[in-house]
Design an enzyme around this catalytic site. Structure first.
Site, PDB file in Angstrom:
ATOM      1  N   LYS A  45       0.809  -1.221   0.000  1.00  0.00           N
ATOM      2  CA  LYS A  45       0.000   0.000   0.000  1.00  0.00           C
ATOM      3  C   LYS A  45       0.844   1.275   0.000  1.00  0.00           C
ATOM      4  O   LYS A  45       0.381   2.314  -0.481  1.00  0.00           O
ATOM      5  CB  LYS A  45      -0.951  -0.002   1.196  1.00  0.00           C
ATOM      6  CG  LYS A  45      -2.048  -1.053   1.098  1.00  0.00           C
ATOM      7  CD  LYS A  45      -3.048  -0.931   2.231  1.00  0.00           C
ATOM      8  CE  LYS A  45      -4.145  -1.986   2.086  1.00  0.00           C
ATOM      9  NZ  LYS A  45      -5.216  -1.839   3.082  1.00  0.00           N
ATOM     10  N   GLY A  83      -0.927  -1.110  15.499  1.00  0.00           N
ATOM     11  CA  GLY A  83      -0.186  -1.229  14.253  1.00  0.00           C
ATOM     12  C   GLY A  83       0.063   0.128  13.633  1.00  0.00           C
ATOM     13  O   GLY A  83      -0.605   1.118  13.970  1.00  0.00           O
TER      14      GLY A  83
END
Length: 513
Positions: free
Chosen positions: A299, A361
């Site tokens: 990404k 995260g």
């Protein structure tokens, strides 16, 4: 050309086991391949009986170990078995193997004469298990020495670029009397898009036997038909897809392909696995791909290959949607908006004002989620194993950050109104919670937290199970996947997903106390 046939590869230990698989998948396939190298020794002596048992065209294969098979007794023994299976079949076509697979170096005149006498076509195969085969057109010509032979080339690609070259070389071919296969996870496009390779057939395996040919990455016939609508794919079919690595499981093909079918579009959405995201663009140009989704771990790295990005990608620093327009690549991010919609539905809130949010995260997905939390006016703390990444993400939005260690318990309790798990930890795990599959294994849920885990396979991850048992309201990432996928569909096609939500069954879990 007619569409490629769907062949079910049979790898049972007995003929009875293989017969049951034929009966289960009969309506989904056109023919079968009996992999006799998987049969028990005594069952191999009964090979001649099999064609009359199934009432479907059948390939007889005794694959050697060197070619990725199970047969190890030597060429003399293999020749005898072929002879027993092919000889004395009589004139009844129902008792004859319609095809037999002989490797390029297995040329036994007597066996070839028997095949010719009974009308059994020879599939002349070349298997390369350690890399690509080049000069495809020339190699096919050298394999096919007689008119009744079907040349087959199967190789194990090292990168997605090897698959791209296969499609490129296939453009030189004028007929569909051949079989071209790129094996393994990288090669899945060659199986689904068999029509674009002008193939005679494509191979599948029963789901319950997938472990027998795990190296090959066969799809099962039901998936081929119900998810990818294989029988409607032709050379004019528009291709879309999803890239990531290893991309072991994804529900996106079902989401998109169901919509293409409903909207009567000649399109298909497939996995485009790649270790290096740059390889995807080469295949996309070769297949004229108009758009693809991007997932872990690409990404952020995909940004270097884009000609332009929207404002959300600029702010987030991550892209999950790539669209081709007039030869240029444009990047979008639908993760943040898909997540926002799913989160508000899950919590029943209109925004996150006054809410303390823990973001677990700091990867590409976390960037989109932090952006969404900020837009929803939430106050967050980013927890990550690598503190520098947590700090970098948190500083963009004025959030706090903290290392993701057992020492984080006190801080987690302060930011526990909503806990958002953004990592891939727990994906494909049905095991009890531990430090390998649960990023918060050290945290004791009180039952007051709301847990949103962006993972959706399995439906209930280890951390979700543990939180639910403590009385928490939990949700997986399927609704997020669905909503961001709807936006992708519109970006790809220019058509709204419409009121399609009423006809799509979600598999997300959203449980209250």
């Amino acid at each position: 050309m007619e569409r490629p046939l769907i062949c079910l590869t049979l790898t049972g230990k007995t003929l009875a086991e293989d017969l049951s698989l034929v009966n289960k998948y009969r309506s989904s396939v056109d023919m079968v391949e009996l992999r006799a190298d998987f049969l028990d020794d005594d069952e191999r002596l009964l090979l001649r009986r099999f064609p009359s048992m199934i009432n479907l065209p059948c390939i007889l294969t005794l694959r050697r170990q060197v070619d990725g098979g199970q047969f190890k007794e030597g060429e003399a023994a293999r020749t005898v078995l072929f002879a027993r299976a092919l000889s004395f079949a009589g004139e009844d076509n129902a008792k004859i193997f319609n095809y037999v697979d002989f490797e390029e170096d297995f040329r036994i005149p007597s066996l070839q004469d028997v095949a010719l006498a009974f009308g059994t076509r020879i599939i002349r195969s070349l298997h390369k298990m350690d890399g690509p085969v080049t000069n495809i057109a020339e190699k096919l010509r050298s394999l096919k020495t007689t008119a009744y032979e079907i040349p087959k080339i199967a190789f194990m690609p090292n990168t997605l670029s090897d698959v791209t070259r296969l499609f490129e070389e296939a453009q030189q071919l004028n007929d569909s009397d051949h079989i071209l296969i790129a094996m393994g996870p990288l090669g899945v496009p060659s199986r689904i898009l068999s029509a674009k390779l002008k193939n005679y057939l494509t191979f599948t395996s029963a789901a319950e036997m997938a472990q027998n040919v795990n190296l090959l990455s066969h799809l099962d016939p039901s998936t081929m038909n119900e998810v990818y609508h294989f029988k409607s794919i032709d050379n004019d079919t528009s291709v879309y897809g999803i890239t990531g690595w290893p991309l072991a499981a994804t529900s996106s093909p079902m989401l998109h392909n169901t919509a293409y079918l409903a909207h009567k579009m000649n399109s298909v959405y497939i996995p485009l696995r790649a270790e290096k995201v740059g390889d995807v663009f080469s295949l996309a140009r070769q297949l004229n791909v108009k758009g693809f989704s991007v997932t872990i771990p690409h990404k952020e790295s995909v940004l270097g290959y884009l000609d332009s990005v929207d404002e959300h990608v600029e702010q987030i620093g991550a892209c999950n949607t790539v669209v081709e327009r007039d030869g240029s690549w444009y990047g979008f991010n639908t993760d943040w908006s898909g997540f926002s919609r799913a989160l508000l539905e899950f919590t029943g809130l209109k925004n996150l004002r006054g809410k303390k949010v823990a973001i677990i995260g700091a990867g590409g997905a976390a960037h989109a989620i932090a952006y969404a939390v900020k837009k929803l006016h939430g106050d967050a703390c980013v927890f990550n194993r690598t503190l520098t990444k947590a700090r970098s993400l948190a500083d963009k939005y004025g959030f706090r950050h903290y290392p993701l260690t057992p020492d984080a318990t006190r801080m987690l309790k302060k930011y526990s109104d909503i806990i958002i798990q953004t990592t891939s930890i727990g994906m494909n795990s049905n095991a009890p919670s531990d430090e390998t599959n649960d990023p918060l294994y050290f945290y004791d849920f009180t039952g007051k937290e709301k847990l949103f885990d962006i993972v959706y396979v399995p439906e209930t991850t280890p951390i979700m199970s543990r939180a639910f048992q403590a009385g928490c309201k939990v949700c997986n990432g399927y609704e997020m996947l669905k909503y961001q996928g709807w936006e992708q569909f519109a970006l790809f096609t220019g058509v709204d997903y419409n009121d399609y939500n009423e006809r799509t069954e979600g598999s997300g879990r959203n449980n209250g106390n």
